[in-house]
Design a protein around this motif. Structure first.
Motif, PDB file in Angstrom:
ATOM      1  N   LYS A  18       9.352   2.307 -10.648  1.00  0.00           N
ATOM      2  CA  LYS A  18       8.674   3.581 -10.383  1.00  0.00           C
ATOM      3  C   LYS A  18       8.329   4.302 -11.682  1.00  0.00           C
ATOM      4  CE  LYS A  18       9.488   4.999  -5.762  1.00  0.00           C
ATOM      5  NZ  LYS A  18       9.776   6.126  -4.908  1.00  0.00           N
ATOM      6  N   ASP A  25       4.764   8.658  -4.244  1.00  0.00           N
ATOM      7  CA  ASP A  25       5.134   7.642  -3.267  1.00  0.00           C
ATOM      8  C   ASP A  25       5.767   8.339  -2.072  1.00  0.00           C
ATOM      9  OD1 ASP A  25       4.396   5.289  -4.661  1.00  0.00           O
ATOM     10  OD2 ASP A  25       6.162   5.503  -5.923  1.00  0.00           O
ATOM     11  N   THR A  32      13.500   3.394  -2.830  1.00  0.00           N
ATOM     12  CA  THR A  32      13.627   2.887  -4.193  1.00  0.00           C
ATOM     13  C   THR A  32      14.642   1.756  -4.252  1.00  0.00           C
ATOM     14  OG1 THR A  32      13.057   5.033  -5.131  1.00  0.00           O
ATOM     15  CG2 THR A  32      14.193   3.498  -6.578  1.00  0.00           C
TER      16      THR A  32
END
Length: 87
Positions: A18, A25, A32
């Protein structure tokens, strides 16, 4: 590796992915971790399939790079899928 080690490894790989691909997102902390863990698996599978090393084999630099690349790939796919649903 044990399940806790995979979760920690996946979390780190997902965070790095990321950071390398900034942007909004729709996922949070759990997404994640899941992207990182799945990225490690996908990256390891692809690396073995094309003959680049043995895939993700533990906590080492090569495995980390493969896991991050796999997480980036999944993040791109995730963004494409979520982007289409929003339209």
């Amino acid at each position: 590796m044990g399940i806790i080690a995979w979760i920690v490894f996946g979390l780190i790989a997902g965070i790095v992915a990321k950071l390398l691909m900034p942007g909004r997102d729709p996922g949070g902390f759990i997404i994640t971790i899941l992207l990182g863990i799945a990225g490690a698996l996908v990256g390891g599978f692809i690396a073995r399939a094309i003959g680049i090393g043995a895939g993700v084999t533990g906590f080492n630099f090569g495995s980390f790079i493969i896991a991050v690349l796999g997480a980036i790939l999944l993040l791109v796919i995730y963004r494409m899928v979520k982007g289409r649903k929003a339209r």
